[in-house]
Scaffold this motif. Structure first.
Motif, short mmCIF file in Angstrom:
data_model
loop_
_atom_site.label_atom_id
_atom_site.label_comp_id
_atom_site.label_asym_id
_atom_site.label_seq_id
_atom_site.Cartn_x
_atom_site.Cartn_y
_atom_site.Cartn_z
N GLY A 1 1.85 6.78 -6.69
CA GLY A 1 0.75 7.67 -7.03
C GLY A 1 1.09 9.13 -6.77
O GLY A 1 0.76 10.01 -7.58
N ALA A 2 1.76 9.40 -5.66
CA ALA A 2 2.12 10.79 -5.33
C ALA A 2 3.16 11.36 -6.29
O ALA A 2 3.28 12.58 -6.43
CB ALA A 2 2.64 10.85 -3.89
N ARG B 1 -5.72 2.13 -6.62
CA ARG B 1 -6.33 3.43 -6.42
C ARG B 1 -6.32 4.21 -7.74
O ARG B 1 -5.55 3.92 -8.65
CB ARG B 1 -5.57 4.24 -5.36
CG ARG B 1 -5.80 3.77 -3.92
CD ARG B 1 -7.23 3.93 -3.50
NE ARG B 1 -7.50 3.60 -2.11
CZ ARG B 1 -7.93 2.42 -1.66
NH1 ARG B 1 -8.09 1.42 -2.52
NH2 ARG B 1 -8.19 2.24 -0.38
N VAL C 1 0.83 -1.20 0.00
CA VAL C 1 0.00 0.00 0.00
C VAL C 1 0.87 1.26 0.00
O VAL C 1 0.66 2.19 -0.79
CB VAL C 1 -0.94 0.00 1.22
CG1 VAL C 1 -1.53 1.39 1.47
CG2 VAL C 1 -2.06 -1.01 1.02
N HIS C 2 1.86 1.30 0.88
CA HIS C 2 2.71 2.48 0.96
C HIS C 2 3.55 2.66 -0.30
O HIS C 2 3.79 3.80 -0.74
CB HIS C 2 3.59 2.40 2.20
CG HIS C 2 2.84 2.61 3.48
ND1 HIS C 2 2.32 3.83 3.85
CD2 HIS C 2 2.48 1.75 4.46
CE1 HIS C 2 1.69 3.73 5.01
NE2 HIS C 2 1.77 2.47 5.41
N ASN D 1 1.15 4.02 -3.00
CA ASN D 1 0.82 5.41 -2.72
C ASN D 1 1.98 6.34 -3.05
O ASN D 1 1.78 7.47 -3.50
CB ASN D 1 0.40 5.58 -1.27
CG ASN D 1 -1.04 5.18 -1.03
OD1 ASN D 1 -1.86 5.24 -1.94
ND2 ASN D 1 -1.36 4.77 0.19
N HIS E 1 -7.06 4.01 2.78
CA HIS E 1 -6.70 5.31 2.26
C HIS E 1 -7.80 5.83 1.35
O HIS E 1 -8.66 5.07 0.90
CB HIS E 1 -5.37 5.22 1.50
CG HIS E 1 -4.21 4.83 2.35
ND1 HIS E 1 -3.34 5.74 2.91
CD2 HIS E 1 -3.79 3.60 2.80
CE1 HIS E 1 -2.44 5.11 3.63
NE2 HIS E 1 -2.69 3.82 3.59
N ILE F 1 -6.12 9.57 -5.44
CA ILE F 1 -4.91 10.34 -5.18
C ILE F 1 -4.94 11.54 -6.12
O ILE F 1 -4.97 11.37 -7.35
CB ILE F 1 -3.64 9.50 -5.42
CG1 ILE F 1 -3.63 8.27 -4.50
CG2 ILE F 1 -2.38 10.33 -5.21
CD1 ILE F 1 -2.56 7.26 -4.84
#
Length: 431
Positions: A232-233, A299, A225-226, A229, A425, A429
């Motif tokens: 994605g960021a 996501r 997950v991290h 993410n 989350h 995003i």
């Protein structure tokens, strides 16, 4: 250095040193259903599931048929057999392990010449005695010496495997197996019992996780997950699909996972050089594993301001998954999960096509038995049970909407509902 969980990792690794992750209570139940007296496996994921040891010499990593096998019996489920070469027992099995519950049958070379006479000790890594042995060398030598003291060493793998099956009471009765080489050895040595192809049976066992498996899955999923993410960021207009896939490799590795794939905007090909555009909506769907157990997470990313249809699609995917997640519980069928998501999205009036796809996750991304269909596996209408870990893919299937959208988490089925095995989350995003 890894970005997370060093103390937790150490605890999980110590647990794997002492036992295999297989849910033995579940194994007994499934064996009883199928009338099996024992199971003999050579596929690395099944050897690992039984013993906690992933054989290096196997199709998935070296490209060869198995040379390491694990055996269990219904009458003594906690006592396992291990067939492997003396060399690999010294070099791989012994590292970090002292296992009284696993009995070894060791051999000197691959093949099956029918020679059951005692083999000479395979002489390798002789102690030159120039300096004292290191702790690693001493441990390896002690484990090998103990193993060879239990019984003779065999000339080849076939003799060791046949002897192990005989000694463990698996030469008669109804025995499950997972690789053709096991069947060949049994046939060559006139095994009087019945052999049953057990790939599906082993997947059925894997559906319901042990407490160790749940812990390993949680560790794998949280890191995954991290990592996703972080990717994605970092999305920006001008980045290519390959850029994002390479970043996912790095982000999973930094957290102690190994990447399997990253699907970017419905594309998982590593050959894709497509470029991200400003105003695009795209989904990221990433799978990586820790100690062979998989995380699976998806996501949607907005790069700037998406068009109205893409925004609505992302909202529909998140809404459908939320409606399902609240109602997951034991007794639900896969087909009911699909219908539940479709009904929720339809009643809300989204007018969006979403491919709700439930699947079990574990030692494989889709880790469940299949219905045999002409040699192929077709997804059965599985009923949820406590201890299962599932994903429900919720990708939007429509095109011409200004991008793609998807939402996905991993859920543990409990006695009366379900709970996520990783932190939750926001569904989108926004960059």
């Amino acid at each position: 250095m890894p970005k997370s969980f060093p103390s937790e990792d150490a605890s999980l690794l110590r647990a794997l040193e002492g036992r295999g992750p297989m849910n033995m209570e579940r194994a007994l139940q499934v064996m009883d259903v199928h009338g099996l007296d024992g199971i003999v496996v050579g596929a690395p994921e099944n050897v690992f599931h039984m013993t906690g040891h992933w054989p290096q010499i196997a199709r998935t990593r070296i490209g060869q048929p198995p040379g390491t096998f694990a055996l269990l019996t219904r009458r003594d489920i906690e006592h396992l057999g291990l067939v492997t070469s003396s060399f690999l027992y010294f070099y791989t099995w012994s590292d970090g392990r002292t296992r009284e519950d696993v009995e070894p049958w060791l051999y000197n070379g691959l093949g099956d010449d029918g020679d059951f006479s005692p083999a000479p000790r395979y002489d390798f890594c002789a102690d030159r005695q120039d300096v004292p042995l290191s702790a690693l060398e001493s441990h390896r030598r002690a484990v090998l010496d103990t193993g060879l003291a239990q019984r003779q060493s065999f000339h080849d793998a076939g003799a060791a495997l046949a002897s192990a099956m005989q000694d463990m009471g698996l030469w008669k009765g109804r025995i499950g197996f997972d690789d053709p080489v096991i069947q060949e050895v049994a046939s060559r040595h006139d095994m009087p019992g019945d052999l049953v192809q057990a790939d599906n049976i082993l997947r059925e066992i894997r559906l319901v996780k042990s407490s160790l498996e749940i812990a390993l899955m949680g560790r794998a999923a949280e890191a995954n997950v991290h990592a996703l993410n972080a990717v994605g960021a970092a999305v920006r207009a001008g980045a290519t699909h390959r850029d994002l896939q390479a970043l996912y490799l790095a982000e999973t590795a930094a957290r102690g996972n190994k990447a399997v794939f990253l699907n970017v905007d419905r594309v998982s090909s590593e050959l894709s050089g497509e470029t991200i555009a400003d105003g695009q909506a795209l989904f990221l769907d990433g799978v990586s594993h820790f100690m062979n157990y998989h995380g699976d997470f998806a996501r949607t990313v907005f790069v700037g301001e998406p068009c109205a249809s893409a925004r609505r699609a992302a909202e529909a995917s998140a809404f459908g998954w939320s409606a399902i997640r609240e109602k997951l519980r034991p007794g639900l069928r896969y087909s009911e999960i699909v219908a539940m998501g479709q009904e929720a999205v339809s009643k809300k009036g989204y007018g969006v096509t979403i491919g709700f796809g439930p699947h079990s996750v574990g030692l494989a991304h889709t880790d469940e038995p299949g219905e045999l269909a002409g040699g192929f596996y077709r997804k059965p209408d599985i009923i949820l049970e406590p201890g299962m870990i599932i994903s429900v893919d919720c990708p939007v299937l429509d095109t011409g909407i200004g991008g793609s959208a998807h939402c996905e988490d991993l859920m543990l089925i409990t006695a009366d509902g379900a709970e996520p095995i990783h932190s939750l989350h926001e569904p989108v995003i926004i960059i």
